[in-house]
Design an enzyme around this catalytic site. Structure first.
Site, short mmCIF file in Angstrom:
data_model
loop_
_atom_site.label_atom_id
_atom_site.label_comp_id
_atom_site.label_asym_id
_atom_site.label_seq_id
_atom_site.Cartn_x
_atom_site.Cartn_y
_atom_site.Cartn_z
N ARG A 186 0.84 -1.20 0.00
CA ARG A 186 0.00 0.00 0.00
C ARG A 186 0.87 1.25 0.00
O ARG A 186 0.45 2.31 -0.43
CB ARG A 186 -0.89 0.00 1.25
CG ARG A 186 -2.02 1.01 1.23
CD ARG A 186 -2.70 1.12 2.60
NE ARG A 186 -3.01 -0.15 3.21
CZ ARG A 186 -4.16 -0.80 3.03
NH1 ARG A 186 -5.09 -0.30 2.26
NH2 ARG A 186 -4.36 -1.93 3.64
N TYR A 187 2.10 1.10 0.52
CA TYR A 187 2.97 2.26 0.66
C TYR A 187 4.19 2.10 -0.23
O TYR A 187 4.63 1.00 -0.49
CB TYR A 187 3.46 2.37 2.10
CG TYR A 187 2.37 2.44 3.13
CD1 TYR A 187 1.61 3.59 3.27
CD2 TYR A 187 2.11 1.35 3.94
CE1 TYR A 187 0.61 3.65 4.21
CE2 TYR A 187 1.10 1.41 4.90
CZ TYR A 187 0.36 2.55 5.02
OH TYR A 187 -0.64 2.62 5.96
N ARG A 241 7.57 -0.24 1.24
CA ARG A 241 7.38 -1.39 2.13
C ARG A 241 6.11 -2.16 1.82
O ARG A 241 5.14 -1.60 1.31
CB ARG A 241 7.39 -0.97 3.59
CG ARG A 241 6.33 0.04 3.97
CD ARG A 241 6.78 0.79 5.23
NE ARG A 241 5.69 1.49 5.90
CZ ARG A 241 5.25 2.69 5.55
NH1 ARG A 241 5.74 3.29 4.49
NH2 ARG A 241 4.29 3.27 6.24
N CYS A 291 -1.80 -19.90 12.67
CA CYS A 291 -1.42 -19.26 13.92
C CYS A 291 -1.55 -20.28 15.03
O CYS A 291 -2.33 -21.22 14.92
CB CYS A 291 -2.33 -18.08 14.22
SG CYS A 291 -1.86 -16.62 13.29
N CYS A 295 -7.14 -15.62 17.07
CA CYS A 295 -7.73 -14.53 17.84
C CYS A 295 -9.15 -14.28 17.32
O CYS A 295 -9.38 -14.30 16.12
CB CYS A 295 -6.90 -13.26 17.70
SG CYS A 295 -5.17 -13.51 18.11
N CYS A 303 -9.43 -11.42 14.64
CA CYS A 303 -8.37 -11.39 13.62
C CYS A 303 -8.85 -10.72 12.33
O CYS A 303 -9.91 -11.06 11.80
CB CYS A 303 -7.94 -12.82 13.31
SG CYS A 303 -6.72 -12.90 11.97
N ARG A 309 -7.49 -10.98 9.52
CA ARG A 309 -7.26 -11.85 8.35
C ARG A 309 -7.94 -13.19 8.55
O ARG A 309 -7.47 -14.22 8.05
CB ARG A 309 -5.76 -12.06 8.10
CG ARG A 309 -5.06 -10.81 7.66
CD ARG A 309 -3.86 -11.08 6.77
NE ARG A 309 -3.21 -9.82 6.48
CZ ARG A 309 -2.04 -9.43 7.02
NH1 ARG A 309 -1.37 -10.25 7.82
NH2 ARG A 309 -1.54 -8.25 6.72
N ASP A 353 -10.24 -3.20 13.35
CA ASP A 353 -10.66 -3.19 11.95
C ASP A 353 -12.09 -3.73 11.87
O ASP A 353 -12.51 -4.53 12.70
CB ASP A 353 -9.73 -4.07 11.11
CG ASP A 353 -8.31 -3.54 11.12
OD1 ASP A 353 -8.14 -2.31 11.08
OD2 ASP A 353 -7.38 -4.36 11.17
N ASP A 355 -6.99 1.82 10.59
CA ASP A 355 -6.63 1.36 9.25
C ASP A 355 -7.94 1.03 8.55
O ASP A 355 -8.71 0.22 9.04
CB ASP A 355 -5.76 0.10 9.37
CG ASP A 355 -4.86 -0.08 8.15
OD1 ASP A 355 -5.18 0.48 7.09
OD2 ASP A 355 -3.86 -0.79 8.28
N LYS A 409 -2.90 3.55 7.15
CA LYS A 409 -3.05 3.84 8.58
C LYS A 409 -3.23 5.34 8.81
O LYS A 409 -2.48 6.14 8.29
CB LYS A 409 -1.83 3.34 9.33
CG LYS A 409 -1.73 1.83 9.26
CD LYS A 409 -0.56 1.31 10.05
CE LYS A 409 -0.49 -0.20 9.96
NZ LYS A 409 -0.13 -0.67 8.60
C1 LIG Z 1 0.55 -1.71 8.30
C2 LIG Z 1 1.08 -1.89 7.00
C3 LIG Z 1 2.42 -1.55 6.71
C4 LIG Z 1 3.36 -1.01 7.76
O1 LIG Z 1 3.02 0.27 8.16
P1 LIG Z 1 3.98 1.04 9.17
O2 LIG Z 1 3.27 2.29 9.49
O3 LIG Z 1 5.28 1.25 8.48
O4 LIG Z 1 4.17 0.14 10.37
C5 LIG Z 1 2.87 -1.74 5.43
N1 LIG Z 1 2.08 -2.22 4.46
C6 LIG Z 1 0.79 -2.53 4.70
C7 LIG Z 1 -0.03 -3.05 3.57
C8 LIG Z 1 0.24 -2.38 5.97
O5 LIG Z 1 -1.03 -2.71 6.20
S1 SF4 Z 2 -4.71 -11.58 14.95
FE1 SF4 Z 2 -4.92 -13.20 13.38
S2 SF4 Z 2 -2.94 -13.30 12.37
FE2 SF4 Z 2 -2.65 -12.20 14.30
S3 SF4 Z 2 -2.05 -13.75 15.80
FE3 SF4 Z 2 -4.25 -13.54 15.95
S4 SF4 Z 2 -5.10 -15.07 14.58
FE4 SF4 Z 2 -2.95 -14.82 14.03
#
Ligand SMILES: *Cc1c(COP(=O)(O)O)cnc(C)c1O
Ligand code: SF4
Length: 361
Positions: free
Chosen positions: A94-95, A98, A107, A111, A114, A116, A272, A309, A316
């Site tokens: 997204r950025y 990174r 996992c 959680c 979660c 995801r 989220d 986010d 973010k």
């Molecule tokens: C959270 C996230 C990051 C990292 O963001 P930082 O602010 O650098 O910690 C990078 N890519 C994606 C897609 C994210 O969701």
């Molecule tokens: S939030 Fe989701 S990805 Fe993160 S530790 Fe928990 S189950 Fe695993």
């Protein structure tokens, strides 16, 4: 510390074994059964050992045991819109600079909030796309930082993790590798398994997901010490969760314990909007008031960035303040954590870079 085999993951994942460990009545058993048919559960015995066996509102239990509330509420499958920013099925960017590399989809614990959960503990197997993602990162000179995430990368066999890290370390433009994990909290013994590999690829950044002071156990601290010995810099991320940690005293204690252990609190995330987790939502107004309370009581080292986010490519969004008021001429009105107002003479000259070599004047 006892060495565990990579395959030994003692956990609870059905109502029968759960009820042999904690007290459940018939209604709860039926509800857990119903919820877990939609969102499976898995709880390492170590984490179950942190639960208050009598109290259904125990903050450890709330994070781990399914409830019927998961079957209602708002929320979407992919709250961060990751499918839309996926450059390979396991690389989300997204950025500039990174991106997130989904290295595992398992996992030690699932959680209940979660973000995801559409992928974690499902049929999705990121190993299928591993080479594709590595090749993509190799070819994308813009990526200077790779965030290994999941699932939990420490669920991988150490040999697999070593392979991924070795490949990433061979890429000249990748300067920084982060490993995101909850393992020191939910199954700290397993961290020892990966210590040698992490050490071989040092220095790394390690981001531990931790939500409650009761998760900062002696075993957690030992795992963190091991990571620090392996020259990993440790920071944390915490999810703000209703009834679990939506109190400034709880969070103050958590962040102080983390700093005591050598972990810098990095992010406090607003929940989220993920399916089946609406009952964990805390209002942003409340979150801001907690942050204000924290600023008034703990060291700056203990302060994470409170952030939201959301989907739609916004990434973010820092949430804090409002400490900055209106500006009257050059006078900027500010407000401190106690609501006391002051002004700052904001009369600096025009900014123009004269040294970076990138800005053009
Ligand atoms: C959270 C996230 C990051 C990292 O963001 P930082 O602010 O650098 O910690 C990078 N890519 C994606 C897609 C994210 O969701
Ligand atoms: S939030 Fe989701 S990805 Fe993160 S530790 Fe928990 S189950 Fe695993």
């Amino acid at each position: 510390m006892r060495r565990v085999s990579p395959l030994t993951l003692p956990f609870l994942s059905d109502v029968g074994s759960l009820s042999s460990v904690i007290r459940l009545d018939r209604t709860s058993e039926a509800e857990i059964e119903a919820a877990s048919r939609v969102f499976p559960f898995r709880i390492p015995l170590f984490y179950a050992g942190l639960m208050d066996l009598e109290n259904p509102l125990c903050p450890i239990r709330l994070q781990a045991i399914p409830t019927i509330e998961e079957l209602s509420g708002t929320g979407v499958a992919d709250p961060l819109g990751e499918e839309r920013i996926a450059l390979t099925p396991t690389f989300f960017k997204r950025y500039p600079g990174r991106g997130v590399f989904l290295a595992a989809a398992e996992c030690a614990m699932y959680c209940r909030f979660c973000n995801r959960r559409r992928l974690v503990g499902r049929d999705f197997d990121p190993a299928v796309f591993r080479e594709k993602t590595l090749a993509f990162i190799e070819g994308c000179g813009e990526v200077r930082e790779v965030i290994l995430s999941g699932g939990d990368p420490l669920m991988l066999d150490p040999i697999e993790l070593d392979y991924i890290l070795s490949r990433l370390r061979k890429i000249g433009h990748v300067k920084v590798i982060r490993v995101s994990s909850r393992m020191p909290v939910v199954f700290p013994e397993r961290v020892e398994l990966h210590r040698e590999v992490l050490s071989r690829h040092a220095p790394l950044w390690f981001i531990v997901h931790v939500n409650h002071p009761r998760e900062v156990t002696p075993e957690f601290i030992e795992a963190i010490n091991g990571l620090r010995d392996a020259r990993a810099s440790c920071v944390s991320q915490t999810v703000l969760l209703r009834r679990v940690n939506d109190c400034r005293h709880v969070l103050a204690r958590l962040f102080e314990l983390l700093v005591d252990a050598g972990v810098k609190p990095y992010y406090l995330f607003q929940l989220d909007d993920v399916t089946g987790a609406t009952h964990f939502k805390v209002r942003i107004e409340e979150g801001l008031s907690i942050m204000k309370g924290l600023r008034a009581s703990v060291s700056g080292l203990c302060m994470p960035q409170y952030a939201l986010d959301i989907t739609g490519g916004l990434g973010k969004i820092p949430l804090e303040g409002p400490y900055l008021g209106p500006k009257a001429g050059d006078s900027l009105h500010v407000e401190n954590i106690y609501g006391e107002r002051g002004t700052y003479l904001d009369d600096g000259g025009e900014s123009r870079c004269n040294s970076c070599g990138i800005c053009k004047s």
